[in-house]
Motif scaffolding. Structure first.
Motif, PDB file in Angstrom:
ATOM      1  N   CYS A  88      64.991  14.615  65.182  1.00 48.30           N
ATOM      2  CA  CYS A  88      66.439  14.429  65.291  1.00 48.30           C
ATOM      3  C   CYS A  88      66.792  13.611  66.534  1.00 48.30           C
ATOM      4  O   CYS A  88      66.284  13.864  67.614  1.00 48.30           O
ATOM      5  CB  CYS A  88      67.126  15.786  65.353  1.00 48.30           C
ATOM      6  SG  CYS A  88      68.864  15.639  65.781  1.00 48.30           S
ATOM      7  N   PRO A 137      73.524  16.117  70.387  1.00 46.31           N
ATOM      8  CA  PRO A 137      73.113  17.375  71.015  1.00 46.31           C
ATOM      9  C   PRO A 137      71.615  17.409  71.359  1.00 46.31           C
ATOM     10  O   PRO A 137      71.224  17.961  72.396  1.00 46.31           O
ATOM     11  CB  PRO A 137      73.468  18.429  69.974  1.00 46.31           C
ATOM     12  CG  PRO A 137      74.607  17.823  69.213  1.00 46.31           C
ATOM     13  CD  PRO A 137      74.281  16.359  69.145  1.00 46.31           C
ATOM     14  N   CYS A 138      70.787  16.821  70.512  1.00 45.20           N
ATOM     15  CA  CYS A 138      69.358  16.739  70.836  1.00 45.20           C
ATOM     16  C   CYS A 138      69.124  15.648  71.877  1.00 45.20           C
ATOM     17  O   CYS A 138      68.324  15.809  72.802  1.00 45.20           O
ATOM     18  CB  CYS A 138      68.530  16.446  69.589  1.00 45.20           C
ATOM     19  SG  CYS A 138      68.233  17.900  68.571  1.00 45.20           S
ATOM     20  N   CYS A 152      71.188  14.779  62.912  1.00 41.49           N
ATOM     21  CA  CYS A 152      71.219  16.243  63.098  1.00 41.49           C
ATOM     22  C   CYS A 152      70.676  17.038  61.905  1.00 41.49           C
ATOM     23  O   CYS A 152      71.114  16.882  60.774  1.00 41.49           O
ATOM     24  CB  CYS A 152      72.639  16.700  63.393  1.00 41.49           C
ATOM     25  SG  CYS A 152      72.779  18.481  63.648  1.00 41.49           S
ATOM     26  N   ILE A 153      69.703  17.901  62.187  1.00 41.39           N
ATOM     27  CA  ILE A 153      69.125  18.738  61.129  1.00 41.39           C
ATOM     28  C   ILE A 153      69.662  20.165  61.209  1.00 41.39           C
ATOM     29  O   ILE A 153      69.100  21.092  60.616  1.00 41.39           O
ATOM     30  CB  ILE A 153      67.578  18.741  61.210  1.00 41.39           C
ATOM     31  CG1 ILE A 153      67.106  19.103  62.622  1.00 41.39           C
ATOM     32  CG2 ILE A 153      67.026  17.397  60.779  1.00 41.39           C
ATOM     33  CD1 ILE A 153      65.602  19.305  62.752  1.00 41.39           C
ATOM     34  N   GLY A 154      70.739  20.344  61.979  1.00 39.31           N
ATOM     35  CA  GLY A 154      71.356  21.674  62.058  1.00 39.31           C
ATOM     36  C   GLY A 154      70.503  22.688  62.789  1.00 39.31           C
ATOM     37  O   GLY A 154      70.551  23.879  62.515  1.00 39.31           O
ATOM     38  N   ALA A 155      69.722  22.204  63.731  1.00 38.55           N
ATOM     39  CA  ALA A 155      68.885  23.100  64.527  1.00 38.55           C
ATOM     40  C   ALA A 155      69.204  22.900  66.008  1.00 38.55           C
ATOM     41  O   ALA A 155      68.328  22.975  66.862  1.00 38.55           O
ATOM     42  CB  ALA A 155      67.411  22.834  64.254  1.00 38.55           C
TER      43      ALA A 155
HETATM   44  S1  FES Z   1      71.567  17.364  66.968  1.00 36.45           S
HETATM   45 FE1  FES Z   1      69.470  17.625  66.675  1.00 36.45          FE
HETATM   46  S2  FES Z   1      69.378  19.319  65.385  1.00 36.45           S
HETATM   47 FE2  FES Z   1      71.502  19.007  65.612  1.00 36.45          FE
END
Ligand code: FES
Ligand SMILES: Cc1cc2nc3c(=O)[nH]c(=O)nc-3n(C[C@H](O)[C@H](O)[C@H](O)COP(=O)(O)O)c2cc1C
Ligand code: SF4
Lengths: 165, 422
Positions: A85, A89-90, A126-129
């Motif tokens: 990802c 956020p990541c 984003c993989i929701g993690a």
């Molecule tokens: S931003 Fe990477 S899992 Fe949501």
């Protein structure tokens, strides 16, 4: 290397799956998921043509869908898909370092497949993690809190499992 | 840590997610039972509760149900939007992994209210491990007669099927989602007609978020007055807030709507890791506004957020510490929109490409005079001229940074640029 016989065998399986949903265009996405798995994580032209013929859907419509969704690929991919990802956020927690670690450990760049055909490294959204950012989806499993060290360990253990198969 | 207020996540994690029996033991499916006994009052009860959609747009749920209930058709559908593509968000995943029967119950209540006999859960492809749990839980509910034919012995039929997406953010937009379910590219449709009247295969279709639907059982059991005792006047109830980015305890937490960002940041999330200072917060997901740390006392409520220049969205908060670079974050976010734009309309397809080019110019310090105005003008065109929420809201993070950090763009191009603003 897959032989022509193996390829024909795959096409037969593809035809059987697609034939179950003749005149059901709404089933195209589930069908593409299923045939992609048996055709080596990709949808080559012969597979797309077989699906079109059996489902009675125009080939253009198959390509329209297959090229739109990131989970489908026309290009050959490895046995194991590593999706790292890259979304914000990541990203703010260190995707860049994680990516270089993956590239080094696998000896390939993002978007490429290892020469032994085992691994494809993809960058995804984003993989929701995000509770365990930075995160990657390896086939069906999430690996989180990734650091360069953890990536090296992960790749080594994946190589070991795949190598022994 | 502060005690959560659990409605949607009540007993989540305490019981098996698969077993209907365990869910029944904690009072599960009682809301559906009540709904089946008094079908014609369901929508009034939901309207009275003031529940608003939790998927990002905040539309009143009762009102949405009434449109579909009032439309005559041979077949109606209910679709649960479990696409959860908004970067930072993973609240729906928690519901589905920990307490999926509450979602099924909520879907059944909504279905009974509008007269739909078939439900679908559109689950994103990035959640294969969630699919496994949902399939098992659905099979269990079917075995117990809670979904399927003649649910709870009522004579009403309602079944739920899982549909797995294939990796596309825009498919979370309700009409793109419908196209995707029909086997096509996920491109948003022109509205009207709205899905509630003409949706899946042209039939009236209710589309709601996982969290919205999971609120319905408790509303049916405990009533609107109880629901309104939580949250704010115009947005009652609790919300699942997602904390991510530079925060000590990232994750999903349930609190009343109106809880301040400061409480969520300090008391729930434990502040930035390693004693770093907070610089900014992106509110409401990737297309939400970025606000400075000075606005931490803003309540997470639809109206209060709008007033302060923040975004409620689906309740996500991405924290950025003092080491973050806002231009770097903006570049990352714009790359996301450029990648995920479906390409159907020009202002979004071309607009995001140009936004990205401009942001990169500023970031590299090579922006030209006039680029700032171009950025603003393009942003405004996109907000007004794009077909769906993706394109309309993708300039939001940029505009909010321009508002709260007016010097950032100028400073950057001036400091490193070749005489651009000298
Ligand atoms: S931003 Fe990477 S899992 Fe949501
Ligand atoms: C680009 C885009 C992506 C969206 N993604 C989602 C999503 O992943 N999940 C969701 O519930 N709603 C999403 N929405 C909102 C839906 O269109 C719709 O408003 C929502 O599902 C309605 O449910 P609610 O009223 O229960 O919130 C998205 C909207 C847009 C414009
Ligand atoms: S705004 Fe963007 S994502 Fe939405 S329809 Fe237009 S091109 Fe597609």
């Amino acid at each position: 290397m897959t032989t022509r016989e193996e390829q024909l065998c795959v096409l037969e399986e593809v035809a059987a799956i697609a034939a179950k949903w003749r005149d059901r265009p709404d089933m195209l996405i589930p069908v593409l998921h299923e045939v992609q798995t048996i055709a080596g994580n990709c949808i080559p032209k012969e597979v797309a043509m077989t699906v079109a013929r059996e489902m009675r859907i125009p080939l253009a419509q198959i390509y329209s869908a297959a090229t739109f969704y990131s989970f489908f690929s026309l290009e050959k991919r490895g046995k194991v898909l590593i999706r790292l990802c890259r979304t914000a956020p990541c990203h703010v927690k260190g995707t860049k370092e994680t990516l270089s670690a993956f590239e080094q450990a696998l000896g390939i760049k993002a978007g490429e497949t290892t020469p032994d055909g085992l691994f494809t490294l993809e960058i995804c959204e984003c993989i929701g993690a995000c509770d365990v950012s930075p995160a990657a989806l390896v086939d069906d499993t999430v690996y989180g809190h990734l650091t360069p060290d953890k990536v090296r360990e992960l790749v080594a253990s994946l190589q070991e499992t795949e190598g022994s198969r | 840590m502060m005690e959560q207020v659990r409605v949607v996540l009540d007993h989540a994690g305490d019981i098996s997610p698969i077993s209907s029996e365990e869910y029944l033991r904690i009072g599960g499916y009682q809301g559906l039972k009540k709904a089946l006994e008094a079908t014609e009052t369901i929508i009034d009860t939901i309207k009275a509760s003031g529940l608003r959609g939790r998927g990002g747009a905040g539309f009143p749920t009762g009102l949405k149900l009434s449109f579909t209930a009032n439309t005559q058709a041979d077949q109606k559908y209910i679709v649960c939007n479990a696409d959860e593509g908004e970067p930072g968000t993973h609240k729906d995943r928690i519901i589905m992994v920990e307490i999926p029967h509450r979602l099924f119950e909520g879907m059944a209540i909504a279905a009974v209210a509008v007269g739909a006999s078939q439900g679908y859960i559109y689950l994103r492809a990035e959640y294969p491990y969630v699919a496994t749990i949902l399939e098992q839980a659905l099979a269990d509910a079917r075995r117990q007669g809670l979904i399927g034919s003649n649910i709870m012995g009522s004579g009403v039929d309602f079944d739920i099927q899982l549909f797995i997406g294939a990796g596309s953010y825009v498919c979370g937009e309700e009409t793109a989602l419908l196209d995707s379910m029909e086997g096509k590219r996920g491109e948003p449709r022109f509205k009207p007609p709205f899905p509630g009247v003409q949706g899946l295969w042209g039939r009236p279709t209710i589309i709601n978020n996982v969290e919205t639907l999971s609120n319905l059982p408790a509303i049916m059991v405990k009533g609107p007055k109880w629901f309104r005792s939580m949250g704010t006047e115009r947005c009652p109830g609790t919300k699942l807030f997602t904390l991510c980015g530079n925060i000590a305890h990232p994750g999903v937490y349930e609190f009343p709507v109106g809880t301040t960002i400061r409480t969520l940041f300090e008391e729930v999330g434990g502040g930035c890791p390693r004693g770093k200072k907070l610089m900014a917060v992106q509110t409401g997901g990737a297309s939400g506004n970025i606000i400075p740390a000075s606005l931490l006392d803003t309540p997470m409520d639809i109206d209060a957020c709008a007033e302060a220049g923040a975004t409620f969205g689906a309740g996500d908060l991405m924290f950025m510490d003092e080491d973050s670079c806002l231009l770097d974050v903006l570049e990352n976010l714009t790359e996301f929109f450029e990648e995920e734009s479906c390409g159907k309309c020009t202002p979004c397809r071309e607009g995001n490409t140009q936004l990205l080019r401009l942001i990169r110019e500023f970031r590299n310090g090579t922006a030209q005079e006039g680029d700032l105005n171009l950025l603003l003008e393009l942003s405004n065109v996109m907000r007004g001229g794009c077909l769906c929420g993706l394109g309309q809201s993708s300039p939001n993070p940029i505009l909010s940074v321009l508002r709260f950090y007016p010097d950032l763009f100028v400073e950057n191009s001036y400091r490193k640029g070749d005489l651009a603003y000298a």
